[in-house]
Motif scaffolding. Structure first.
Motif, PDB file in Angstrom:
ATOM      1  N   PRO A 193       0.835  -1.208   0.000  1.00 32.24           N
ATOM      2  CA  PRO A 193       0.000   0.000   0.000  1.00 32.24           C
ATOM      3  C   PRO A 193       0.872   1.261   0.000  1.00 32.24           C
ATOM      4  O   PRO A 193       1.891   1.331   0.709  1.00 32.24           O
ATOM      5  CB  PRO A 193      -0.792  -0.121   1.307  1.00 32.24           C
ATOM      6  N   VAL A 194       0.477   2.236  -0.823  1.00 35.01           N
ATOM      7  CA  VAL A 194       1.282   3.450  -0.945  1.00 35.01           C
ATOM      8  C   VAL A 194       0.586   4.631  -0.285  1.00 35.01           C
ATOM      9  O   VAL A 194      -0.642   4.695  -0.193  1.00 35.01           O
ATOM     10  CB  VAL A 194       1.589   3.764  -2.425  1.00 35.01           C
ATOM     11  N   ASN A 195       1.398   5.550   0.181  1.00 31.42           N
ATOM     12  CA  ASN A 195       0.912   6.794   0.774  1.00 31.42           C
ATOM     13  C   ASN A 195       1.915   7.885   0.432  1.00 31.42           C
ATOM     14  O   ASN A 195       2.952   7.631  -0.203  1.00 31.42           O
ATOM     15  CB  ASN A 195       0.738   6.639   2.286  1.00 31.42           C
ATOM     16  N   ALA A 196       1.608   9.118   0.824  1.00 30.86           N
ATOM     17  CA  ALA A 196       2.478  10.244   0.467  1.00 30.86           C
ATOM     18  C   ALA A 196       3.901  10.047   0.976  1.00 30.86           C
ATOM     19  O   ALA A 196       4.878  10.415   0.310  1.00 30.86           O
ATOM     20  CB  ALA A 196       1.888  11.544   1.004  1.00 30.86           C
ATOM     21  N   GLU A 197       4.037   9.423   2.142  1.00 34.56           N
ATOM     22  CA  GLU A 197       5.363   9.253   2.736  1.00 34.56           C
ATOM     23  C   GLU A 197       6.220   8.270   1.951  1.00 34.56           C
ATOM     24  O   GLU A 197       7.365   8.574   1.584  1.00 34.56           O
ATOM     25  CB  GLU A 197       5.232   8.786   4.180  1.00 34.56           C
ATOM     26  N   ASN A 198       5.675   7.076   1.682  1.00 35.24           N
ATOM     27  CA  ASN A 198       6.535   6.109   0.980  1.00 35.24           C
ATOM     28  C   ASN A 198       6.665   6.433  -0.516  1.00 35.24           C
ATOM     29  O   ASN A 198       7.670   6.086  -1.141  1.00 35.24           O
ATOM     30  CB  ASN A 198       6.118   4.652   1.238  1.00 35.24           C
ATOM     31  N   LEU A 199       5.677   7.113  -1.070  1.00 33.94           N
ATOM     32  CA  LEU A 199       5.823   7.561  -2.457  1.00 33.94           C
ATOM     33  C   LEU A 199       6.926   8.617  -2.560  1.00 33.94           C
ATOM     34  O   LEU A 199       7.703   8.629  -3.521  1.00 33.94           O
ATOM     35  CB  LEU A 199       4.510   8.112  -2.987  1.00 33.94           C
ATOM     36  N   LEU A 200       7.008   9.488  -1.567  1.00 37.84           N
ATOM     37  CA  LEU A 200       8.083  10.478  -1.548  1.00 37.84           C
ATOM     38  C   LEU A 200       9.439   9.780  -1.491  1.00 37.84           C
ATOM     39  O   LEU A 200      10.404  10.208  -2.150  1.00 37.84           O
ATOM     40  CB  LEU A 200       7.914  11.418  -0.354  1.00 37.84           C
ATOM     41  N   SER A 201       9.531   8.715  -0.713  1.00 40.30           N
ATOM     42  CA  SER A 201      10.803   7.985  -0.619  1.00 40.30           C
ATOM     43  C   SER A 201      11.204   7.392  -1.971  1.00 40.30           C
ATOM     44  O   SER A 201      12.400   7.321  -2.304  1.00 40.30           O
ATOM     45  CB  SER A 201      10.714   6.884   0.448  1.00 40.30           C
ATOM     46  N   ILE A 202      10.200   6.976  -2.770  1.00 35.85           N
ATOM     47  CA  ILE A 202      10.488   6.443  -4.104  1.00 35.85           C
ATOM     48  C   ILE A 202      11.007   7.561  -5.015  1.00 35.85           C
ATOM     49  O   ILE A 202      11.987   7.374  -5.748  1.00 35.85           O
ATOM     50  CB  ILE A 202       9.239   5.774  -4.704  1.00 35.85           C
ATOM     51  N   TYR A 203      10.348   8.705  -4.985  1.00 36.09           N
ATOM     52  CA  TYR A 203      10.822   9.848  -5.774  1.00 36.09           C
ATOM     53  C   TYR A 203      12.231  10.254  -5.361  1.00 36.09           C
ATOM     54  O   TYR A 203      13.086  10.570  -6.197  1.00 36.09           O
ATOM     55  CB  TYR A 203       9.886  11.040  -5.617  1.00 36.09           C
ATOM     56  N   GLN A 204      12.495  10.257  -4.058  1.00 33.93           N
ATOM     57  CA  GLN A 204      13.823  10.639  -3.575  1.00 33.93           C
ATOM     58  C   GLN A 204      14.883   9.649  -4.046  1.00 33.93           C
ATOM     59  O   GLN A 204      15.995  10.053  -4.422  1.00 33.93           O
ATOM     60  CB  GLN A 204      13.808  10.728  -2.042  1.00 33.93           C
ATOM     61  N   ALA A 205      14.540   8.371  -4.062  1.00 25.97           N
ATOM     62  CA  ALA A 205      15.483   7.355  -4.550  1.00 25.97           C
ATOM     63  C   ALA A 205      15.767   7.550  -6.034  1.00 25.97           C
ATOM     64  O   ALA A 205      16.870   7.237  -6.503  1.00 25.97           O
ATOM     65  CB  ALA A 205      14.930   5.966  -4.295  1.00 25.97           C
ATOM     66  N   ALA A 206      14.773   8.056  -6.765  1.00 24.90           N
ATOM     67  CA  ALA A 206      14.914   8.259  -8.204  1.00 24.90           C
ATOM     68  C   ALA A 206      15.629   9.559  -8.552  1.00 24.90           C
ATOM     69  O   ALA A 206      15.951   9.806  -9.708  1.00 24.90           O
ATOM     70  CB  ALA A 206      13.540   8.245  -8.874  1.00 24.90           C
ATOM     71  N   TYR A 207      15.871  10.380  -7.542  1.00 31.40           N
ATOM     72  CA  TYR A 207      16.447  11.696  -7.818  1.00 31.40           C
ATOM     73  C   TYR A 207      17.965  11.624  -8.040  1.00 31.40           C
ATOM     74  O   TYR A 207      18.525  12.359  -8.808  1.00 31.40           O
ATOM     75  CB  TYR A 207      16.146  12.662  -6.665  1.00 31.40           C
TER      76      TYR A 207
END
Length: 380
Positions: free
Chosen positions: A366-380
């Motif tokens: 399950p995704v939420n703003a917090e773990n989705l942000l972590s995915i974006y940060q990993a992709a940065y």
């Protein structure tokens, strides 16, 4: 075993040169007047002309709609519906890439059922039987020919609306790999990465089932095994055929398994920064694989076994993520958000936008703003 409700709706006709059967297939569906929806690039490549010749040789009256671009919007659907109301077709042909096929489905929704395309955002909202459709993909990417969904962007908000109904499924999917030979390198790359993401995501969603996984695994084997080849040798018709049929199989998988967080995180990049979908989803996909792989390594091991059965499966998510990253790079696409000049301070808003994406609800974790942000940060 996960319950499922599956019906293979389109008749699939595959082979080099089968576009010549378009007129015959249209007549078999009872057509007399046909509306062909093709984007300008397909017209320029000559494929619209080839289809037109086949339809007219079968004695059909043919009209066309070309006034749309990539990522069809509500405005384009409105314009296409006006054409349909004027010519009164009894069959619609979507000839082109995913945009052409989605635009054709969108026109069909509104022409057949009334209202506006926003009324059909969601699943099962068609209010009447729709015109029969033939899909003729000229790319190997979206698999739209095998789906009952049209993906349409709101012209004002740029939000992508998935409009799906079993009655929107195409009657025939006409797969002619020769049509994909004219794709520019960039289109081959972007659509190929999109197809790869479909095969990967459909295999791991919460709605995965015995049927969808059968198609997902075969699609992954065909796409992962041939994408590099078509990028290197553009005129390899056998590899092109593997890619096109693989993309179609992945589209079939989407019908029952849906997609996941890679698409949920990619769509806001397109909406807010105009990043092409194939680039966006290809960049985000490896990081979503690593995110999901923490809890579901066995699902990625099954995919890895399709392309390299002799490889150790203990770190399958890492291996899959690395292979995707390599393919994205080989396709000439960016592999980091920073390379696309996405501001770092935009990541929280992107994560919030991603929580509103329907596809994210099917992600295995399950995704939420917090773990989705972590995915974006990993992709940065």
């Amino acid at each position: 075993m996960q319950p499922f409700d599956f019906q293979l709706r389109p008749r699939i006709v595959f082979g080099a040169g089968v576009i010549e059967q378009l007129g015959t297939l249209a007549v078999e569906l009872g057509a007399r007047t046909v509306l062909v929806v093709s984007d300008p690039g397909v017209v320029k490549a000559g494929h619209f002309g080839t289809g037109l010749q086949s339809l007219e040789a079968a004695g059909l009256v043919v009209h066309s709609f070309h006034e749309f671009t990539e990522n069809p919007t509500t405005a384009f659907i409105d314009a296409g519906v006006e054409v349909a109301r004027r010519v009164k077709p009894d069959l619609i042909v979507g000839l082109g890439g995913g945009s052409s096929m989605d635009c054709a489905k969108g026109i069909n929704f509104v022409y057949s059922c009334g209202g506006e395309i926003k009324d059909y955002w969601g699943v099962g909202k068609a209010t009447a039987d729709m015109l029969p459709m033939i899909a003729v993909p000229t790319t190997a990417g979206t698999g739209s020919e095998a789906q009952s969904f049209a993906l349409i962007s709101d012209a004002e908000t740029h939000v992508k609306m998935a409009c799906g109904d079993p009655r929107a499924a195409c009657a025939v999917a006409l797969l002619d790999p020769a049509l994909t030979l004219t794709q520019p390198y960039a289109v081959t790359a972007l659509t190929g990465i999109d197809a790869l993401s479909h095969a990967l995501e459909t295999h791991v969603t919460t709605r995965r089932n015995a049927v969808s996984s059968t198609f997902s695994r075969q699609a992954f084997r065909m796409i992962a095994g041939n994408l590099a080849r078509v990028l290197e040798v553009g005129d390899d018709l056998e590899a092109r055929g593997e890619m096109q049929f693989g993309a179609c199989l992945a589209g079939i998988a989407i019908e029952t398994s849906m997609l996941g967080a890679a698409h949920a995180t990619a769509n806001p990049l397109t909406a807010r920064f105009g990043i092409t979908h194939g680039q966006a989803v290809g960049l985000m996909l490896p990081h979503v694989v690593l995110f999901n792989g923490r809890d579901y390594p066995e699902l990625y091991a099954e995919l890895l076994a399709e392309i390299d059965p002799g490889e150790s499966q203990h770190d399958a998510p890492q291996q899959i993520a690395q292979r995707v990253t390599e393919l994205v790079g080989k396709a000439g696409l960016k592999t980091k958000l920073s390379e696309l000049e996405i501001p770092r301070d935009a990541l929280p808003q992107l994560a919030e936008d991603a929580t509103q994406q329907w596809t994210g609800t099917f992600n295995p974790i399950p995704v939420n703003a917090e773990n989705l942000l972590s995915i974006y940060q990993a992709a940065y």
